[in-house]
Design a protein around this motif. Structure first.
Motif, mmCIF file in Angstrom:
data_model
loop_
_atom_site.group_PDB
_atom_site.id
_atom_site.type_symbol
_atom_site.label_atom_id
_atom_site.label_comp_id
_atom_site.label_asym_id
_atom_site.label_seq_id
_atom_site.Cartn_x
_atom_site.Cartn_y
_atom_site.Cartn_z
ATOM 1 N N ASP A 166 0.845 -1.191 0.000
ATOM 2 C CA ASP A 166 0.000 0.000 0.000
ATOM 3 C C ASP A 166 0.886 1.248 0.000
ATOM 4 O O ASP A 166 1.819 1.371 0.802
ATOM 5 C CB ASP A 166 -0.900 0.026 1.232
ATOM 6 C CG ASP A 166 -1.927 -1.097 1.223
ATOM 7 O OD1 ASP A 166 -2.133 -1.698 0.152
ATOM 8 O OD2 ASP A 166 -2.524 -1.368 2.279
ATOM 9 N N GLY A 167 0.605 2.164 -0.914
ATOM 10 C CA GLY A 167 1.417 3.365 -1.056
ATOM 11 C C GLY A 167 2.664 3.163 -1.897
ATOM 12 O O GLY A 167 3.408 4.109 -2.132
ATOM 13 N N GLY A 168 2.910 1.923 -2.350
ATOM 14 C CA GLY A 168 4.082 1.621 -3.161
ATOM 15 C C GLY A 168 3.826 1.799 -4.644
ATOM 16 O O GLY A 168 2.783 2.321 -5.058
ATOM 17 N N SER A 169 4.768 1.332 -5.467
ATOM 18 C CA SER A 169 4.702 1.613 -6.905
ATOM 19 C C SER A 169 5.054 0.402 -7.754
ATOM 20 O O SER A 169 5.960 -0.366 -7.416
ATOM 21 C CB SER A 169 5.688 2.736 -7.267
ATOM 22 O OG SER A 169 5.399 3.928 -6.576
ATOM 23 N N LEU A 170 4.331 0.267 -8.850
ATOM 24 C CA LEU A 170 4.732 -0.601 -9.951
ATOM 25 C C LEU A 170 5.451 0.280 -10.958
ATOM 26 O O LEU A 170 4.904 1.298 -11.400
ATOM 27 C CB LEU A 170 3.512 -1.249 -10.607
ATOM 28 C CG LEU A 170 3.747 -1.929 -11.962
ATOM 29 C CD1 LEU A 170 4.713 -3.099 -11.822
ATOM 30 C CD2 LEU A 170 2.432 -2.381 -12.587
#
Length: 221
Positions: free
Chosen positions: A157-161
């Protein structure tokens, strides 16, 4: 030794700093063993630096400096995961790959270069609900709508691809909007890393996962 082309020296020194020698050793390993072991095509050897090493290293420009972890899905020969591990020694890197001969290669590279990588032999879907990462990367794995189904459940959650893509990046992003929303992603952006610095900038699609997004199989959802 596959010499670093002079026109790439400045970006290579910026991206790798005092670990440029490690990048050279990895490039040489690929040049010496990559074709024989089915990791790269014969025509790729002479353009390893421009088409692969620098191309992947530029991806690190899109990775937040405070990222706590990164997983590279479908890592194959280690592009971009190994390159990122060299460029970002502060960042714990996990390489996820399904084929035994490739995980064996990745483990050998890790031992040779002392990178402290985690190599996991698995399909990305097998890790859903068990692992998550601040950043998930992929290169030449699948169209974005399909790739998102494999990778977004691994994004914290809050991360990135951050997916490496080609000239059709915006079209893929547009086509994947429904899937991205369902998987908790934002609408995403297309970034071109290295523009004005190299002849072949790296095109990436950056999708951020909403904080507290519903995660399939997650009891918090």
């Amino acid at each position: 030794m596959l010499a670093l082309p002079e026109h790439l020296r400045a970006p290579a020194e910026r991206l790798f700093g005092d670990r440029l020698e490690l990048a050279q050793r990895y490039t040489d390993l690929l040049a010496e063993q990559g074709v024989e072991r089915g990791l790269i095509g014969p025509r790729e050897v002479e353009r390893l630096w421009e088409r692969h090493i620098i191309n992947c290293a530029l991806l690190s420009d899109a990775i937040p400096e405070d990222a706590a972890s990164l997983a590279d899905v479908g890592s194959g020969s280690g592009l971009p995961g190994v390159v990122i591990a060299i460029a970002r020694p502060d960042l714990p890197v996990t390489l996820i790959e399904t084929m035994q001969r490739r995980t064996t290669w990745l483990e050998e590279v890790d031992a040779e270069l002392d990178l402290s990588l985690e190599v996991v032999r698995a399909r990305a879907e097998e890790l859903h609900g068990d692992r998550d990462f601040a950043v998930v990367t992929a290169r030449a794995v699948a169209a974005l709508d399909k790739l998102a189904k494999w990778t977004m459940p691994l994004v914290a959650d809050g991360g990135s691809l951050i997916a490496m893509k080609g000239s059709s990046a915006q079209d893929e992003l547009d086509a994947a909007q429904k899937v991205l929303r369902r998987l908790g992603g934002d609408e995403g952006t297309v970034l071109r890393c290295g523009e004005g610095e190299v002849d072949l900038p790296t095109t990436v699609v950056h999708v951020r996962r909403r904080a507290r997004a519903t995660r399939k199989g997650d009891p918090r959802g």
